[in-house]
Design a protein around this motif. Structure first.
Motif, PDB file in Angstrom:
ATOM      1  N   VAL A 251       1.053  -1.303   0.002  1.00 22.76           N
ATOM      2  CA  VAL A 251       0.172  -0.182   0.236  1.00 22.76           C
ATOM      3  C   VAL A 251       0.920   1.210  -0.227  1.00 22.76           C
ATOM      4  CG1 VAL A 251      -1.797   1.270   1.090  1.00 22.76           C
ATOM      5  CG2 VAL A 251      -1.948  -1.152   1.091  1.00 22.76           C
ATOM      6  N   GLY A 252       0.855   1.975  -1.136  1.00 18.22           N
ATOM      7  CA  GLY A 252       1.628   2.976  -1.188  1.00 18.22           C
ATOM      8  C   GLY A 252       1.091   4.079  -2.432  1.00 18.22           C
ATOM      9  N   THR A 253       1.717   5.087  -2.570  1.00 18.10           N
ATOM     10  CA  THR A 253       1.387   6.103  -3.662  1.00 18.10           C
ATOM     11  C   THR A 253       2.167   5.862  -4.948  1.00 18.10           C
ATOM     12  OG1 THR A 253       3.364   7.560  -3.144  1.00 18.10           O
ATOM     13  CG2 THR A 253       1.374   7.695  -1.634  1.00 18.10           C
ATOM     14  N   GLY A 254       3.027   4.925  -5.116  1.00 13.87           N
ATOM     15  CA  GLY A 254       3.987   4.656  -6.091  1.00 13.87           C
ATOM     16  C   GLY A 254       4.778   5.824  -6.564  1.00 13.87           C
ATOM     17  N   GLN A 255       4.847   6.976  -5.576  1.00 16.14           N
ATOM     18  CA  GLN A 255       5.859   7.956  -6.055  1.00 16.14           C
ATOM     19  C   GLN A 255       6.715   8.387  -4.832  1.00 16.14           C
ATOM     20  OE1 GLN A 255       3.077  11.071  -6.750  1.00 16.14           O
ATOM     21  NE2 GLN A 255       3.127  10.775  -8.972  1.00 16.14           N
ATOM     22  N   ASP A 256       8.095   8.573  -5.003  1.00 15.22           N
ATOM     23  CA  ASP A 256       8.765   8.759  -3.994  1.00 15.22           C
ATOM     24  C   ASP A 256       9.629  10.275  -4.182  1.00 15.22           C
ATOM     25  OD1 ASP A 256      10.666   8.099  -5.902  1.00 15.22           O
ATOM     26  OD2 ASP A 256      11.679   6.440  -4.830  1.00 15.22           O
ATOM     27  N   CYS A 257      10.427  10.570  -3.052  1.00 18.53           N
ATOM     28  CA  CYS A 257      11.293  11.618  -3.362  1.00 18.53           C
ATOM     29  C   CYS A 257      12.531  11.692  -2.502  1.00 18.53           C
ATOM     30  CB  CYS A 257      10.353  13.137  -2.886  1.00 18.53           C
ATOM     31  SG  CYS A 257      10.155  13.104  -1.056  1.00 18.53           S
ATOM     32  N   THR A 258      13.562  12.563  -2.587  1.00 19.96           N
ATOM     33  CA  THR A 258      14.807  12.447  -1.667  1.00 19.96           C
ATOM     34  C   THR A 258      14.180  13.156  -0.216  1.00 19.96           C
ATOM     35  OG1 THR A 258      15.575  14.563  -2.283  1.00 19.96           O
ATOM     36  CG2 THR A 258      16.077  12.643  -3.730  1.00 19.96           C
ATOM     37  N   ILE A 259      15.113  12.733   0.706  1.00 11.77           N
ATOM     38  CA  ILE A 259      14.928  13.534   2.021  1.00 11.77           C
ATOM     39  C   ILE A 259      15.154  15.086   2.031  1.00 11.77           C
ATOM     40  CG2 ILE A 259      15.846  13.562   4.243  1.00 11.77           C
ATOM     41  CD1 ILE A 259      13.980  10.824   3.629  1.00 11.77           C
ATOM     42  N   ARG A 260      16.038  15.425   1.171  1.00 14.10           N
ATOM     43  CA  ARG A 260      16.133  16.798   0.820  1.00 14.10           C
ATOM     44  C   ARG A 260      15.133  17.334   0.370  1.00 14.10           C
ATOM     45  NH1 ARG A 260      20.291  20.538   0.113  1.00 14.10           N
ATOM     46  NH2 ARG A 260      21.891  18.825   0.398  1.00 14.10           N
ATOM     47  N   GLU A 261      14.490  16.812  -0.901  1.00  6.62           N
ATOM     48  CA  GLU A 261      13.203  17.209  -1.342  1.00  6.62           C
ATOM     49  C   GLU A 261      11.986  17.316  -0.373  1.00  6.62           C
ATOM     50  OE1 GLU A 261      13.697  15.918  -5.825  1.00  6.62           O
ATOM     51  OE2 GLU A 261      12.710  14.653  -4.586  1.00  6.62           O
ATOM     52  N   LEU A 262      11.978  16.223   0.811  1.00  8.00           N
ATOM     53  CA  LEU A 262      10.964  16.201   1.752  1.00  8.00           C
ATOM     54  C   LEU A 262      11.207  17.542   2.443  1.00  8.00           C
ATOM     55  CD1 LEU A 262       8.819  14.999   3.427  1.00  8.00           C
ATOM     56  CD2 LEU A 262      10.620  13.710   4.577  1.00  8.00           C
ATOM     57  N   ALA A 263      12.498  17.756   3.003  1.00  6.61           N
ATOM     58  CA  ALA A 263      12.856  18.671   3.897  1.00  6.61           C
ATOM     59  C   ALA A 263      12.499  20.015   3.392  1.00  6.61           C
ATOM     60  CB  ALA A 263      14.347  18.706   4.350  1.00  6.61           C
ATOM     61  N   GLU A 264      12.806  20.262   2.153  1.00  7.87           N
ATOM     62  CA  GLU A 264      12.589  21.572   1.269  1.00  7.87           C
ATOM     63  C   GLU A 264      10.850  21.936   1.262  1.00  7.87           C
ATOM     64  OE1 GLU A 264      16.490  21.643  -1.793  1.00  7.87           O
ATOM     65  OE2 GLU A 264      14.517  20.842  -2.307  1.00  7.87           O
ATOM     66  N   THR A 265      10.053  20.884   0.971  1.00  9.05           N
ATOM     67  CA  THR A 265       8.578  20.850   1.052  1.00  9.05           C
ATOM     68  C   THR A 265       8.119  21.168   2.436  1.00  9.05           C
ATOM     69  OG1 THR A 265       8.459  19.203  -0.460  1.00  9.05           O
ATOM     70  CG2 THR A 265       6.618  19.786   0.294  1.00  9.05           C
ATOM     71  N   ILE A 266       8.772  20.444   3.501  1.00  9.66           N
ATOM     72  CA  ILE A 266       8.404  20.798   4.903  1.00  9.66           C
ATOM     73  C   ILE A 266       8.664  22.233   5.235  1.00  9.66           C
ATOM     74  CG2 ILE A 266       8.748  20.364   7.241  1.00  9.66           C
ATOM     75  CD1 ILE A 266       8.747  17.462   6.557  1.00  9.66           C
ATOM     76  N   ALA A 267       9.995  22.736   4.743  1.00  7.38           N
ATOM     77  CA  ALA A 267      10.352  24.038   5.010  1.00  7.38           C
ATOM     78  C   ALA A 267       9.177  25.200   4.391  1.00  7.38           C
ATOM     79  CB  ALA A 267      11.539  24.444   4.409  1.00  7.38           C
ATOM     80  N   ARG A 268       8.545  24.652   3.191  1.00  5.99           N
ATOM     81  CA  ARG A 268       7.553  25.583   2.657  1.00  5.99           C
ATOM     82  C   ARG A 268       6.253  25.592   3.455  1.00  5.99           C
ATOM     83  NH1 ARG A 268       9.345  23.154  -2.304  1.00  5.99           N
ATOM     84  NH2 ARG A 268       7.317  22.059  -2.480  1.00  5.99           N
ATOM     85  N   VAL A 269       5.942  24.466   3.743  1.00  2.00           N
ATOM     86  CA  VAL A 269       4.777  24.355   4.604  1.00  2.00           C
ATOM     87  C   VAL A 269       4.663  25.130   5.688  1.00  2.00           C
ATOM     88  CG1 VAL A 269       3.308  22.591   5.845  1.00  2.00           C
ATOM     89  CG2 VAL A 269       3.925  22.042   3.394  1.00  2.00           C
ATOM     90  N   THR A 270       6.020  24.914   6.599  1.00  2.00           N
ATOM     91  CA  THR A 270       6.005  25.752   7.743  1.00  2.00           C
ATOM     92  C   THR A 270       6.418  27.124   7.754  1.00  2.00           C
ATOM     93  OG1 THR A 270       8.313  24.850   8.072  1.00  2.00           O
ATOM     94  CG2 THR A 270       6.662  23.410   9.036  1.00  2.00           C
ATOM     95  N   GLY A 271       6.837  27.695   6.677  1.00  2.00           N
ATOM     96  CA  GLY A 271       7.282  28.930   6.360  1.00  2.00           C
ATOM     97  C   GLY A 271       8.522  29.141   6.801  1.00  2.00           C
ATOM     98  N   TYR A 272       9.436  28.125   6.773  1.00  2.00           N
ATOM     99  CA  TYR A 272      11.042  28.435   7.255  1.00  2.00           C
ATOM    100  C   TYR A 272      11.744  28.778   6.149  1.00  2.00           C
ATOM    101  CZ  TYR A 272      15.723  27.409   8.953  1.00  2.00           C
ATOM    102  OH  TYR A 272      16.782  27.866   9.560  1.00  2.00           O
ATOM    103  N   GLY A 273      12.569  29.824   6.239  1.00  2.00           N
ATOM    104  CA  GLY A 273      13.314  30.603   5.060  1.00  2.00           C
ATOM    105  C   GLY A 273      14.869  30.296   5.388  1.00  2.00           C
ATOM    106  N   GLY A 274      15.397  29.673   6.374  1.00  2.00           N
ATOM    107  CA  GLY A 274      16.558  29.450   6.622  1.00  2.00           C
ATOM    108  C   GLY A 274      17.413  28.590   5.639  1.00  2.00           C
ATOM    109  N   ARG A 275      18.717  28.190   6.316  1.00  2.29           N
ATOM    110  CA  ARG A 275      19.372  27.161   5.602  1.00  2.29           C
ATOM    111  C   ARG A 275      19.183  25.661   5.975  1.00  2.29           C
ATOM    112  NH1 ARG A 275      23.355  30.599   7.262  1.00  2.29           N
ATOM    113  NH2 ARG A 275      23.837  29.084   8.888  1.00  2.29           N
ATOM    114  N   LEU A 276      19.159  24.803   4.992  1.00  4.07           N
ATOM    115  CA  LEU A 276      19.055  23.302   5.542  1.00  4.07           C
ATOM    116  C   LEU A 276      20.488  22.630   5.363  1.00  4.07           C
ATOM    117  CD1 LEU A 276      16.210  24.060   4.597  1.00  4.07           C
ATOM    118  CD2 LEU A 276      16.200  21.864   3.676  1.00  4.07           C
ATOM    119  N   VAL A 277      20.903  22.045   6.416  1.00  2.29           N
ATOM    120  CA  VAL A 277      22.040  21.239   6.757  1.00  2.29           C
ATOM    121  C   VAL A 277      22.141  19.849   6.990  1.00  2.29           C
ATOM    122  CG1 VAL A 277      24.505  21.398   8.019  1.00  2.29           C
ATOM    123  CG2 VAL A 277      23.061  23.735   7.784  1.00  2.29           C
TER     124      VAL A 277
END
Length: 328
Positions: A251-277
């Motif tokens: 059971v899944g979506t059939g689509q994946d992303c990198t952890i970096r892409e996930l973090a970038e998406t969460i940054a947008r969702v939460t409104g964070y504008g700083g650096r990701l390390v």
């Protein structure tokens, strides 16, 4: 062939109803008109207690069971508590499935995990990849416990003619998730971390691992809908797409992303504008985990909630409940 009661008359036991998945299944069943949903907290029914589970099944006599109860956690928790992860999960599965059989429960759905597949399984991972290679070391005890649950279901089906089914979800997130700063999975951990970074105006957010591993993420409401869909399949339809010793369904979506892409998406969702390390000295886990969901699609179901949409829902839930979660 089993003759099932109408939805409004079925007594359904949801084991683990306070967890993220179990609570989503309860919500789904209520939407569909189920009126006899049986639940128990751990203080009311300890699934590690064999006698208590047997007495409960004999007393309640549920028509169907969703076995969503489990001890779960992220890489750190799996590495820190391997004994608890293998012991508690195996015992809960064995007690519940055996007591269900002894009490005459014909239909049960066991919820597993995509970590059952070998670390280096061909991507996307098909159901046939089970027990064909070495497991990911960081969560091997948990994976073995979930494999045991699948084989318990298959064994009772073979020996006693039961109709016990298994679904293997990809990485889940959503309302009711565990937002503990150390023992949570990657989505709630990052949502909390980015939320706190916004509140503190932190210039950067540190993320475990290199950011390159690829993961598939599914909103828990989709998982609940898929679980009920699989449970409701006619027995002959279910058997058409499974085999006695290969009965589980991805059971899944059939689509994946990198952890970096996930973090970038969460940054947008939460409104964070700083650096990701990214801290590449921390373990990445399996390089890629994408499920082949063609069997589930053939059975008439596919995911409907996109990642950013689902993350927005989840963050809204988090903001509403953060005081209860003891998050500043």
């Amino acid at each position: 062939m089993e003759k099932r009661k109408p939805v409004s008359d079925r007594k359904v036991f949801v084991a683990g109803h306070r967890g993220m998945v179990g609570s989503a299944i309860v919500r789904r069943l209520e939407i569909l008109g189920y009126e006899h949903i049986v639940t128990r907290t751990r203080s009311e029914l300890d699934l590690l207690d064999q006698r208590a589970v047997f007495d409960f099944m004999q007393s309640e006599k549920p028509d169907e069971i969703y076995l969503a109860a489990a001890k779960v956690g992220g890489i750190l928790a799996n590495n820190t508590y391997p004994a608890e992860f293998i012991y508690e999960n195996i015992v809960v599965e064995a007690n519940t499935i055996h007591a269900a059989h002894l009490s005459g429960v014909q239909r049960l759905l066991f919820l597993g995990s995509s970590c059952i597949y070998p670390r280096d399984a061909q991507q996307p991972m098909q159901e046939e990849a089970l027990i064909t290679g070495v497991l990911e070391p960081t969560n091997e005890p948990y994976a073995i416990a979930k494999i045991a649950g699948i084989k318990l279901c298959e064994s009772y089906n073979r020996q006693y003619g039961r109709d016990y089914r298994s679904v293997m979800p990809t990485n889940l997130y959503g309302p009711g998730d565990n937002f503990h700063p150390e023992n949570s999975h990657v989505v709630p951990a990052l949502l909390r971390r980015f939320h706190e970074a916004v509140q503190e105006k932190a210039p950067e957010v540190l993320i475990w691992g290199s950011g390159t591993p690829m993961r598939e993420f599914m909103h828990v409401d989709d998982m609940a809908a898929a679980s009920v869909h699989v449970m409701d399949l006619e027995e002959d339809v279910h058997r058409q797409y499974t085999r006695p010793m290969l009965s589980h369904i991805n059971v899944g979506t059939g689509q994946d992303c990198t952890i970096r892409e996930l973090a970038e998406t969460i940054a947008r969702v939460t409104g964070y504008g700083g650096r990701l390390v990214f801290d590449a000295t921390k373990p990445d886990g399996t390089p890629r985990k994408l499920l082949d969901v063609s069997r589930l699609k053939s059975l008439g179901w596919q995911a409907g909630i996109g990642l950013e949409e689902g993350l927005n829902y989840t963050y809204a839930w988090f903001l509403k409940h953060k005081e209860d979660l003891k998050v500043c």
